[in-house]
Design a protein around this motif. Structure first.
Motif, PDB file in Angstrom:
ATOM      1  N   GLN A   1       0.998  -1.620  -0.166  1.00 52.16           N
ATOM      2  CA  GLN A   1      -0.175  -0.262   0.508  1.00 52.16           C
ATOM      3  C   GLN A   1       0.707   0.659  -0.310  1.00 52.16           C
ATOM      4  O   GLN A   1       0.499   2.798  -0.351  1.00 52.16           O
ATOM      5  CB  GLN A   1      -0.676   0.152   1.071  1.00 52.16           C
ATOM      6  CG  GLN A   1      -2.112  -0.339   1.357  1.00 52.16           C
ATOM      7  CD  GLN A   1      -3.378  -1.073   2.230  1.00 52.16           C
ATOM      8  OE1 GLN A   1      -3.072  -0.085   3.317  1.00 52.16           O
ATOM      9  NE2 GLN A   1      -4.148   0.540   1.719  1.00 52.16           N
TER      10      GLN A   1
ATOM     11  N   ASN B   1      -4.246   4.256   0.067  1.00 44.99           N
ATOM     12  CA  ASN B   1      -5.050   3.681  -0.160  1.00 44.99           C
ATOM     13  C   ASN B   1      -5.901   4.239  -1.175  1.00 44.99           C
ATOM     14  O   ASN B   1      -6.048   3.193  -2.354  1.00 44.99           O
ATOM     15  CB  ASN B   1      -6.694   4.465   0.395  1.00 44.99           C
ATOM     16  CG  ASN B   1      -6.375   3.649   1.755  1.00 44.99           C
ATOM     17  OD1 ASN B   1      -5.787   2.503   2.671  1.00 44.99           O
ATOM     18  ND2 ASN B   1      -6.701   4.007   2.898  1.00 44.99           N
TER      19      ASN B   1
ATOM     20  N   ARG C   1     -13.101   0.649  -0.822  1.00 42.12           N
ATOM     21  CA  ARG C   1     -11.927   1.294  -0.019  1.00 42.12           C
ATOM     22  C   ARG C   1     -12.263   2.712   0.173  1.00 42.12           C
ATOM     23  O   ARG C   1     -12.018   3.267   1.051  1.00 42.12           O
ATOM     24  CB  ARG C   1     -11.354   0.453   0.086  1.00 42.12           C
ATOM     25  CG  ARG C   1     -10.053   0.314   1.052  1.00 42.12           C
ATOM     26  CD  ARG C   1     -10.456   0.508   2.758  1.00 42.12           C
ATOM     27  NE  ARG C   1      -9.260   1.210   3.204  1.00 42.12           N
ATOM     28  CZ  ARG C   1      -8.998   2.260   3.986  1.00 42.12           C
ATOM     29  NH1 ARG C   1     -10.413   2.972   3.569  1.00 42.12           N
ATOM     30  NH2 ARG C   1      -8.336   2.146   4.402  1.00 42.12           N
TER      31      ARG C   1
END
Length: 140
Positions: free
Chosen positions: A36, A91, A113
Motif C-alpha cells: 500500500q 489507499n 475502500r
C-alpha cells in the motif's frame, strides 16, 4: 467535553482496531501494508519497510491513546483524523495501481475502500467529542 456511552464504546473499539492494525504492520500483515505504500515514494525496499514499521508504531500509539488518554481524547481524536487523511494516499495508490492486498482484489473493492476513509475520520472525531468541539469552536 463529555461523551456518552456510545461514543466511549466507539472510541475504545477504534482504539482496539488501531492497535491491532499497528501490530499487523509489524508482523502478520507487513507485506500487505508494504504493497500500500504509494508508488510515488522511493521504491527502495528498506525505505518501504521503514514507512510500514513507523506507521505501525504510530498506529499502536494512537490506538493506546484512544483507549487510555481519556483526558486528552479531543486532541487524540483530531490527531487521529489528521493521520487518516495523511495515509489516504496509500489507499489511492492501491486503487490507481490495481494492487491486491487485504482481500481488495478488484477495482470495485478498492474503490469502495476509498469511501471508508471519511467514515474513519468521522469516527475518530465523533467518538472523542472532537466533532462537537470543532463545531462549537467554529460557531463562536
Amino acid at each position: 467535553m463529555k461523551t456518552n456511552i456510545f461514543q466511549n464504546t466507539a472510541r475504545i473499539i477504534l482504539g482496539g482496531f488501531m492497535t491491532l492494525a499497528g501490530i499487523g504492520h509489524l508482523t502478520f500483515q507487513r507485506e500487505e501494508f508494504q504493497a500500500q505504500v504509494p508508488r510515488w515514494l522511493p521504491s527502495d525496499p528498506a525505505f518501504i519497510d521503514f514507512v510500514v514499521v513507523s506507521s505501525g508504531i504510530v498506529e499502536i500509539l494512537f490506538g493506546l491513546a484512544m483507549i487510555f488518554l481519556v483526558k486528552h481524547k479531543i486532541k487524540v481524536g483530531i490527531a487521529l483524523a489528521i493521520f487518516f487523511v495523511l495515509v489516504f494516499p496509500g489507499n489511492i495508490s492501491q486503487y490507481t495501481n490495481g494492487i491486491d492486498a487485504f482481500g481488495l482484489d478488484t477495482d470495485t473493492k478498492r474503490l469502495v475502500r476509498l469511501f471508508f476513509q471519511p467514515v474513519l475520520i468521522l469516527w475518530a472525531l465523533w467518538s472523542t467529542g472532537a466533532l462537537k468541539y470543532l463545531f462549537n469552536k467554529s460557531n463562536n
